[in-house]
Design an enzyme around this catalytic site. Structure first.
Site, PDB file in Angstrom:
ATOM      1  N   LYS A  67       3.305 -15.036   3.739  1.00 35.44           N
ATOM      2  CA  LYS A  67       2.820 -15.183   2.367  1.00 35.44           C
ATOM      3  C   LYS A  67       2.610 -13.809   1.730  1.00 35.44           C
ATOM      4  O   LYS A  67       2.934 -13.606   0.561  1.00 35.44           O
ATOM      5  CB  LYS A  67       1.500 -15.972   2.392  1.00 35.44           C
ATOM      6  CG  LYS A  67       0.982 -16.342   1.033  1.00 35.44           C
ATOM      7  CD  LYS A  67       1.653 -17.604   0.526  1.00 35.44           C
ATOM      8  CE  LYS A  67       1.059 -18.088  -0.769  1.00 35.44           C
ATOM      9  NZ  LYS A  67       1.205 -19.520  -0.937  1.00 35.44           N
ATOM     10  N   TYR A 123      -7.156  13.069   1.131  1.00 33.45           N
ATOM     11  CA  TYR A 123      -8.298  12.868   2.023  1.00 33.45           C
ATOM     12  C   TYR A 123      -9.255  14.040   1.820  1.00 33.45           C
ATOM     13  O   TYR A 123      -9.336  14.553   0.702  1.00 33.45           O
ATOM     14  CB  TYR A 123      -7.795  12.717   3.474  1.00 33.45           C
ATOM     15  CG  TYR A 123      -8.799  11.985   4.334  1.00 33.45           C
ATOM     16  CD1 TYR A 123      -9.278  10.728   3.960  1.00 33.45           C
ATOM     17  CD2 TYR A 123      -9.292  12.563   5.496  1.00 33.45           C
ATOM     18  CE1 TYR A 123     -10.221  10.068   4.719  1.00 33.45           C
ATOM     19  CE2 TYR A 123     -10.240  11.905   6.258  1.00 33.45           C
ATOM     20  CZ  TYR A 123     -10.710  10.648   5.866  1.00 33.45           C
ATOM     21  OH  TYR A 123     -11.649  10.017   6.615  1.00 33.45           O
TER      22      TYR A 123
END
Lengths: 483, 178
Positions: free
Chosen positions: A124, A69
């Site tokens: 899924k 970051y």
């Protein structure tokens, strides 16, 4: 399609008695399905989500955040700003897809809305990860119309390497897929169309081979004109099937260019309209019985109506016909009944009969392939290559009337599919990265293997809690305390 | 009453060269039942565009009567497109038009195309264009020096079909249910 029912794999013979037995089996399977459904809700509550995001990078201490970051990441951002293509190298975009639905046709349940579609999309996403090594985000969106859905997906493109559309009502799904394929620079797939159609085509290629037929001359009947069959027809056309001899039967009978509802189709369902114009050159009228007479192949992907296809219907087909009865959970005709009536090869959508036509055979390999090639699109040509590779994959164990498609446990097939898909993308000039087929194969093997190893480690270390014991008397009791 | 013209879907640029597969001839009394069926198909198509174009249940019977009446009128023009080849002798399209006087405007004789319909299998092969040009030619033969076409305002397909052939809107019909 592709919903697997539980039950042991059977090798039924071809007697009518067997048919009665299969009906009995189906009742047992239904009871088991009800049992599973109850437990699925308990498990959903217990685990509260089927996927989670985990870091791919080491964090040795808080100081490492400076790389992952700020301040370090600012430079990564500048690099991508200079060359947006670098997003595929410097971020996880190369392996990230969205599973997008509006919830307008969830499984066979109908318009359930986006919230109710979430568990399905989550499941899924889990399959995408486990089978294909793909990081998939379940994204049901609150959008009703096709253009709104297209616009929404278009806005998500910068974060994605691909899009899987799921459970969108027909004919909206055709417009959404067509427009997104044209607009985006990443592969867009609609699994209910392409996944199922590719599995159907793969099975058909082998079934035709077994029965000494050629796709160019076979007379094919499609029962049902939904997402799967319309896509199947499109792929068959690309494979030079004789469209003029093909017949498509929907709830109003055989599609033909003179049918009374043609003008309405022209305005509201141009995909079906086109099919009506290009199929059934002889303009045969009537229903399924009239269509089946003399036909060599039946692909039934209809709204589940058991008994829709009869033994007489199969008997009226050409000798040794090929019958795909794909409705779930109950096929349009039970395999034993179809075989007793003369069918040489029978396929269903169920895992408890031989020849399961299931999109899970297709999407993991296809997405692994397009993502590894960082493909810009996935045209039907690539879908056909995937179908051919799947058909070829069945050859390893030998093609027989009971084995025209690989099963999910024939794991060697799927990295091969991925490598073929990736190489085809390179050949067609769609790939952002160029590698040899061998390199793609090695990548696919590694990337498809990784999630299994990951799961193993997480389970072994208790980071994924073990399955709670099956409840005996009172189902959900114990488990609720943990949530 | 709103009359109309359509059945010209997709007969655009870049389409295949003319493959007519039809001949256009004046309608006869024997054609009336088939023509009535085609007219009702057109009206049902129109119904898709506006609830104020809802087709009556007895539309086909009435269409037969209307056509019967038209057939004897000198100001009426009824043409059919008849299939050749596999559909030899089969009526696959119809055009219905008339010539009327314009009391206040010039030019004073107007050919009005009320209905044009082609079976879907015959569209996109310039059959619609052929049927239209025959209709226009014969309206001209009846003294018309202006030709107009009427169709539902929402029918974009018809709008494009006519616009491509030089037609432009000159009057609008605005409706309100009472």
């Amino acid at each position: 399609m592709g919903g697997a029912l539980p039950g042991s794999r059977t090798e039924p013979d071809s007697t009518p008695d067997r048919a009665a037995e299969e009906s009995q089996q189906s009742r047992e399977a239904e009871e088991e399905t009800r049992e599973i459904s109850r437990r699925a809700v308990d498990l959903a509550r217990h685990y509260a989500g089927k996927i989670e995001v985990v870091p791919r990078v080491p964090v040795r201490g808080l100081r490492d955040f400076a790389y992952w970051y700020t301040p370090g990441i600012a430079q990564v951002s500048r690099e991508i700003h200079r060359d947006p293509g670098l997003a595929f190298d410097l971020t996880g975009r190369w392996n990230t897809i969205a599973i997008v639905t509006d919830g307008s046709r969830v499984l066979g349940l109908g318009d359930m809305g986006p919230e109710a579609a979430l568990p399905v999309m989550e499941g899924k996403a889990m399959l995408f990860k486990y089978l294909g090594g793909v990081d998939a985000f379940p994204l049901p969106v609150r959008v009703k119309d096709a253009s709104g859905l297209v616009e929404t997906v278009e806005r998500l493109e910068p974060a994605l390497g691909g899009v899987n559309l799921e459970d969108i009502a027909s004919p909206k799904c055709f417009q959404v897929l067509d427009e997104l394929r044209a607009r985006l620079s990443i592969p867009v797939w609609h699994d209910d169309q392409l996944g199922t159609a590719a599995a159907v085509v793969a099975g058909l290629l082998n079934a035709l081979k077994l029965t000494g037929r050629r796709i160019e001359t076979a007379s094919i009947v499609l029962l049902g004109a939904g997402a799967a069959n319309l896509a199947t027809a499109r792929l068959l056309k690309a494979l030079h099937a004789d469209l003029g001899a093909m017949m498509v039967v929907d709830q109003h009978g055989i599609l033909n260019a003179h049918r009374e509802d043609m003008d309405s189709l022209m305005l509201h369902h141009r995909w079906k309209y086109e099919l009506a114009l290009s199929t059934n050159e002889g303009r045969r009228k009537g229903g399924l019985p009239e269509a089946l007479a003399g036909a060599e192949v039946l692909v039934a992907a209809s709204t589940p109506t058991p008994g829709l296809v009869t033994a007489e219907g199969i008997g009226s087909m050409a000798p040794e016909p090929v019958v795909f009865a794909l409705a779930n959970p109950e096929p349009e005709i039970w395999p034993a009944v179809a075989r007793a009536a003369g069918a040489k090869v029978v396929a269903t959508g169920r895992s408890d009969f031989p020849n399961q036509v299931n999109n899970s055979l297709v999407f993991p390999g296809v997405f692994r392939g397009v993502l590894d090639a960082r493909a810009r699109s996935i045209p039907d040509e690539v879908v056909i290559t995937a179908a051919r590779e799947l058909a070829k994959g069945a050859e390893a164990r030998g093609i027989t009337p009971e084995h025209i498609l690989p099963t999910m446990d024939e794991e060697g097939v799927f990295p091969q599919m991925a490598a073929t898909v990736a190489s085809t993308c390179v050949e067609l000039g769609l790939a952002r990265v160029h590698r040899s087929r061998e390199e793609f194969l090695a990548l696919a093997r590694e990337r498809m293997e990784r999630p299994k190893r990951l799961a193993e480690v997480l389970i072994r270390n208790g980071l994924i809690p073990p399955m709670p014991p099956e409840p005996t008397g009172n189902p959900s009791g114990e488990m609720e305390e943990e949530t | 009453m709103t009359e109309n013209a359509a059945g010209a879907e997709g007969a655009g640029e870049g389409e295949t060269p003319p493959v007519h597969g039809v001949r256009v001839r004046p309608a006869t009394v024997q054609d009336i039942p088939v023509m009535a069926g085609l007219l009702v198909r057109l009206k049902r198509l129109n119904e898709e565009f506006d609830p104020l174009l809802k087709v009556r249940e007895d539309a086909e019977e009435r269409a037969g009567k209307v056509l019967q009446a038209d057939l004897g009128q000198p100001q009426s023009l009824l043409l059919v497109a008849e299939g050749t080849g596999p559909d030899e002798g089969k009526v696959v399209g119809v055009s219905r038009a008339l010539v009327r006087e314009r009391p206040f405007y010039l030019p004073e004789r107007e050919g009005v195309i009320q209905d044009i319909y082609l079976l879907p299998a015959y569209r996109r092969h310039r059959v619609g264009e052929y049927l239209l040009s025959e209709t226009v030619r014969q309206l001209k033969g009846k003294g018309a020096s202006l030709v107009t076409a009427e169709f539902p305002a929402q029918n974009q397909i018809a709008t494009r079909f006519y616009a491509k052939r030089g037609f432009r809107p000159i009057v609008s019909t605005h409706a309100k249910r009472l």
